[in-house]
Write an enzyme that holds these catalytic residues in place. Sequence first.
Site, PDB file in Angstrom:
ATOM      1  N   CYS A 133       0.866  -1.191   0.000  1.00 51.92           N
ATOM      2  CA  CYS A 133       0.000   0.000   0.000  1.00 51.92           C
ATOM      3  C   CYS A 133       0.900   1.237   0.000  1.00 51.92           C
ATOM      4  O   CYS A 133       2.072   1.142  -0.376  1.00 51.92           O
ATOM      5  CB  CYS A 133      -0.996  -0.028   1.160  1.00 51.92           C
ATOM      6  SG  CYS A 133      -0.253  -0.059   2.804  1.00 51.92           S
ATOM      7  N   ARG A 145      -3.353  -0.748   5.471  1.00 55.09           N
ATOM      8  CA  ARG A 145      -3.982  -1.786   4.658  1.00 55.09           C
ATOM      9  C   ARG A 145      -3.092  -3.004   4.435  1.00 55.09           C
ATOM     10  O   ARG A 145      -3.521  -4.143   4.662  1.00 55.09           O
ATOM     11  CB  ARG A 145      -4.425  -1.197   3.306  1.00 55.09           C
ATOM     12  CG  ARG A 145      -5.538  -0.176   3.446  1.00 55.09           C
ATOM     13  CD  ARG A 145      -5.710   0.645   2.190  1.00 55.09           C
ATOM     14  NE  ARG A 145      -4.554   1.514   1.947  1.00 55.09           N
ATOM     15  CZ  ARG A 145      -4.380   2.276   0.876  1.00 55.09           C
ATOM     16  NH1 ARG A 145      -5.297   2.249  -0.084  1.00 55.09           N
ATOM     17  NH2 ARG A 145      -3.317   3.041   0.762  1.00 55.09           N
ATOM     18  N   ASP A 188      -8.365   3.919   1.697  1.00 55.24           N
ATOM     19  CA  ASP A 188      -7.361   4.189   2.719  1.00 55.24           C
ATOM     20  C   ASP A 188      -8.052   4.594   4.026  1.00 55.24           C
ATOM     21  O   ASP A 188      -8.737   5.620   4.056  1.00 55.24           O
ATOM     22  CB  ASP A 188      -6.479   5.332   2.196  1.00 55.24           C
ATOM     23  CG  ASP A 188      -5.278   5.559   3.080  1.00 55.24           C
ATOM     24  OD1 ASP A 188      -5.236   4.996   4.188  1.00 55.24           O
ATOM     25  OD2 ASP A 188      -4.395   6.311   2.649  1.00 55.24           O
TER      26      ASP A 188
HETATM   27  P1  4NP Z   1      -1.751   2.745   4.168  1.00 55.36           P
HETATM   28  O1  4NP Z   1      -2.360   4.095   4.791  1.00 55.36           O
HETATM   29  O2  4NP Z   1      -1.226   3.094   2.793  1.00 55.36           O
HETATM   30  O3  4NP Z   1      -2.921   1.824   4.125  1.00 55.36           O
HETATM   31  O4  4NP Z   1      -0.672   2.300   5.128  1.00 55.36           O
HETATM   32  C1  4NP Z   1      -1.631   5.298   4.850  1.00 55.36           C
HETATM   33  C2  4NP Z   1      -0.794   5.530   5.891  1.00 55.36           C
HETATM   34  C3  4NP Z   1      -0.098   6.721   5.973  1.00 55.36           C
HETATM   35  C4  4NP Z   1      -0.232   7.678   4.977  1.00 55.36           C
HETATM   36  C5  4NP Z   1      -1.079   7.426   3.915  1.00 55.36           C
HETATM   37  C6  4NP Z   1      -1.772   6.245   3.837  1.00 55.36           C
HETATM   38  N1  4NP Z   1       0.471   8.893   5.048  1.00 55.36           N
HETATM   39  O5  4NP Z   1       0.310   9.750   4.151  1.00 55.36           O
HETATM   40  O6  4NP Z   1       1.250   9.095   6.003  1.00 55.36           O
END
Ligand code: 4NP
Length: 158
Positions: free
Chosen positions: A9, A15, A125
Amino acid sequence: MTTSVLFVCLGNICRSPLAHGLFAHHVQTLGRASEFVVDSAGTSGYHAGELPDDGSIREAARHGLDITDQRSRRLVARDMDAFDFVIAMDTSNLRNIRRVGSLPPERLFRIRDFDPEALEFDVPDPYGGGPGGFRRVYEMLERSMDPLLVHIDHHGPR
Ligand code: 4NP
């Protein structure tokens, strides 16, 4: 001979850690854990070295899964040579992964391509949102596990 599977991800804290934990649990339940190497990564290094998000840790724990052994890391070019399957959580991840390296479509795809109830193919997300978002992510991922494993078994290691 093991089959290696990498879930990807953006941050590798929400995720993909859930997908990683679910898939590892799924093959364990089937008595097939030794056939697989399972890992996860993020297309960004924003959270490198960190534990999964509290929302993902809690949602996993509600289902009896412990994902606190995981630490966020960034996807690297070597992963694209090393893993038999690289599985994106959304379309944006898929684009970013393709900038790092290439794999044929049967080895690089979105996990919701295997969600039998999907009307759209991104895992939303849940970062920064409430527990409901993490719950919905878990449900989508769980529905995808069986058909995903059928696909992986069909194609096998490279
Ligand atoms: P992930 O969620 O891609 O599902 O781990 C996110 C976690 C952090 C960020 C964006 C999405 N961020 O911009 O810090």
